[in-house]
Design a protein around this motif. Structure first.
Motif, PDB file in Angstrom:
ATOM      1  N   ASN A   1       0.803  -1.231   0.000  1.00 31.03           N
ATOM      2  CA  ASN A   1       0.000   0.000   0.000  1.00 31.03           C
ATOM      3  C   ASN A   1       0.832   1.276   0.000  1.00 31.03           C
ATOM      4  O   ASN A   1       0.612   2.188   0.790  1.00 31.03           O
ATOM      5  CB  ASN A   1      -0.946   0.004   1.205  1.00 31.03           C
ATOM      6  CG  ASN A   1      -1.987  -1.086   1.114  1.00 31.03           C
ATOM      7  OD1 ASN A   1      -2.519  -1.368   0.045  1.00 31.03           O
ATOM      8  ND2 ASN A   1      -2.278  -1.734   2.235  1.00 31.03           N
TER       9      ASN A   1
ATOM     10  N   THR B   1       2.905 -10.119   3.379  1.00 29.62           N
ATOM     11  CA  THR B   1       1.613  -9.490   3.125  1.00 29.62           C
ATOM     12  C   THR B   1       0.525 -10.548   3.099  1.00 29.62           C
ATOM     13  O   THR B   1       0.749 -11.684   2.698  1.00 29.62           O
ATOM     14  CB  THR B   1       1.595  -8.725   1.783  1.00 29.62           C
ATOM     15  OG1 THR B   1       1.806  -9.649   0.693  1.00 29.62           O
ATOM     16  CG2 THR B   1       2.646  -7.636   1.753  1.00 29.62           C
TER      17      THR B   1
ATOM     18  N   ARG C   1      -1.972  -6.470   2.616  1.00 26.67           N
ATOM     19  CA  ARG C   1      -1.736  -5.740   3.870  1.00 26.67           C
ATOM     20  C   ARG C   1      -0.516  -6.319   4.567  1.00 26.67           C
ATOM     21  O   ARG C   1      -0.274  -7.526   4.523  1.00 26.67           O
ATOM     22  CB  ARG C   1      -2.962  -5.844   4.788  1.00 26.67           C
ATOM     23  CG  ARG C   1      -4.221  -5.214   4.218  1.00 26.67           C
ATOM     24  CD  ARG C   1      -5.436  -5.596   5.049  1.00 26.67           C
ATOM     25  NE  ARG C   1      -5.356  -5.118   6.427  1.00 26.67           N
ATOM     26  CZ  ARG C   1      -6.226  -5.445   7.374  1.00 26.67           C
ATOM     27  NH1 ARG C   1      -7.227  -6.283   7.101  1.00 26.67           N
ATOM     28  NH2 ARG C   1      -6.100  -4.960   8.594  1.00 26.67           N
TER      29      ARG C   1
ATOM     30  N   VAL D   1      -2.277  -8.827  11.011  1.00 27.02           N
ATOM     31  CA  VAL D   1      -2.186  -7.851   9.933  1.00 27.02           C
ATOM     32  C   VAL D   1      -2.213  -6.457  10.530  1.00 27.02           C
ATOM     33  O   VAL D   1      -2.823  -6.210  11.571  1.00 27.02           O
ATOM     34  CB  VAL D   1      -3.334  -8.019   8.907  1.00 27.02           C
ATOM     35  CG1 VAL D   1      -3.250  -9.364   8.218  1.00 27.02           C
ATOM     36  CG2 VAL D   1      -4.683  -7.840   9.571  1.00 27.02           C
TER      37      VAL D   1
ATOM     38  N   ASN E   1      -3.227  -2.625  10.831  1.00 23.17           N
ATOM     39  CA  ASN E   1      -4.331  -1.737  10.503  1.00 23.17           C
ATOM     40  C   ASN E   1      -3.794  -0.406  10.001  1.00 23.17           C
ATOM     41  O   ASN E   1      -2.588  -0.168   9.960  1.00 23.17           O
ATOM     42  CB  ASN E   1      -5.222  -1.530  11.732  1.00 23.17           C
ATOM     43  CG  ASN E   1      -5.770  -2.839  12.257  1.00 23.17           C
ATOM     44  OD1 ASN E   1      -6.221  -3.677  11.480  1.00 23.17           O
ATOM     45  ND2 ASN E   1      -5.700  -3.042  13.566  1.00 23.17           N
ATOM     46  N   GLU E   2      -4.687   0.485   9.663  1.00 23.74           N
ATOM     47  CA  GLU E   2      -4.297   1.741   9.025  1.00 23.74           C
ATOM     48  C   GLU E   2      -3.382   2.591   9.891  1.00 23.74           C
ATOM     49  O   GLU E   2      -2.478   3.256   9.391  1.00 23.74           O
ATOM     50  CB  GLU E   2      -5.562   2.543   8.670  1.00 23.74           C
ATOM     51  CG  GLU E   2      -5.270   3.822   7.900  1.00 23.74           C
ATOM     52  CD  GLU E   2      -6.535   4.539   7.479  1.00 23.74           C
ATOM     53  OE1 GLU E   2      -6.429   5.661   6.956  1.00 23.74           O
ATOM     54  OE2 GLU E   2      -7.628   3.975   7.673  1.00 23.74           O
TER      55      GLU E   2
END
Length: 353
Positions: free
Chosen positions: A199, A240, A244, A261, A263-264
């Motif tokens: 990302n 990934t 993510r 994973v 998070n933002e």
């Protein structure tokens, strides 16, 4: 054939073997456009897992039942290079770093790595311009990254010097190196490793220099800014999952493992717990030494030079893939997933996904 509509030409080309298609691309602009169309490429492509090993011609076909496949190799001289690092891939084109056994000296400048863009389907490759070491009399350890920012034509290569605040960026669109004035500003070392791309960011495993405390060094490709992310205790093996950033972590009671994973905002969520089969597979150190996370929730492990295992974390099951010949690992098992492509390394930035 030039007067035939595109859909008819496409149907004909779908029946043509791969190697002639590369020749057809250069015979006609019309044919080149048809063959280079992303939908045509996708209809012919296999999902593959590339491995850094010698002979440099092996990959795992992961389209249906996993099996080993033989590929075309670029020109690699084992006597000249001691290590191959697969940094990453984009549009089926890999960025590889080939480490010289002895530094190459050109006009009193020292070069430690040979960098190439490589299509494993065609064997076609293109050399990235040489970049000398930061200091001509020192042997440096470099970390590399390969990814893009907000758009896919913003593709860049990043080279870090270990134990230093300096870094360099190669822009594939302008085909040039720059050394940004902004420093990394991190008191971490990141060793000889490749970044994980997710990302718009590159992520390296890093350690605090004074006490080896782990962390993740993150690089925002679009804004050219570094930052640090805390590493959860006991976790390892960046990768990934569904594009993510993720990692493996042992459970508190050590009875199993979990896939987390990011998070933002840098926090982590557990999405999978797994135990029995995986614990038996990693009973020896050889498996842990060759472990990487695949984007579909599976792990790839090397049990020997002739045997690889793909373990499904969600199903707690695994499949064995036997190599065609002994594969001697040339560097750590930095496996990279990709979809085969007819794109030339020279055109990697001009073709969107």
């Amino acid at each position: 054939m030039a007067d035939l509509p595109d859909h008819v030409i496409t149907l004909i080309f779908l029946r043509v073997p791969t190697k002639p298609l590369f020749r057809f691309k250069s015979l006609s602009k019309h044919w080149n456009r048809v063959i280079s169309d992303p939908n045509f490429i996708k209809s012919r492509s296999r999902r593959m897992i590339f491995l850094p090993g010698l002979p440099f011609d092996h990959a795992i076909d992961n389209t249906a039942v996993p099996s080993m496949a033989k590929l075309t190799s670029p020109i690699i001289y084992p006597k000249l290079y001691k290590e191959i690092t697969i940094v990453g891939s984009f549009n089926g084109i890999f960025f590889l770093v080939l480490k010289y056994r002895k530094p190459l000296i050109i006009e009193y400048r020292w070069f430690h790595d040979h960098m190439i863009l490589y299509n494993p389907l065609s064997g076609e490759f293109k050399a990235v311009p040489f970049r000398p070491a930061f200091n001509s009399h020192s042997t440096y350890v470099f970390g590399f990254g390969y990814g893009y920012g907000s758009t896919t034509n913003d593709l860049k290569i990043v080279r870090l010097k270990n134990d230093s605040e300096y870094y360099e960026v190669f822009d594939l669109k302008t085909w040039s190196w720059t050394r940004p004035s902004e420093l990394i500003r991190s008191k971490r070392s990141w060793g000889n490793c490749s970044a994980t791309f997710a990302n718009g960011f590159l992520y390296w495993n890093a350690e605090r220099r004074e006490d080896s405390c782990p962390a993740i060094l993150a690089f925002d490709i679009e804004n050219m800014v570094f930052s640090e992310i805390e590493y959860p205790d006991g976790c390892y093996c960046l990768g990934t999952y569904n594009a993510r950033l993720c990692m493996l972590c042992p459970q508190v009671n050590m009875d199993g493992f979990e896939l987390r994973v990011m998070n933002e905002h840098g926090s982590w969520s557990t999405i999978c717990l797994f135990t029995s089969s995986f614990k038996s597979l990693i009973s020896d150190e050889a498996a842990l030494g060759g472990l990487c996370i695949l984007d579909d929730g599976k792990l790839l492990m090397s049990k020997s030079s002739k045997e690889f295992i793909i373990y499904d974390m969600f199903e707690d099951s695994y499949e064995v893939v036997n190599a065609l010949t002994s594969v001697v690992r040339a560097g750590r098992l930095q496996c990279v997933e990709y979809v085969e492509s007819l794109i030339s390394p020279s055109d990697v930035c001009s073709t969107s996904i």
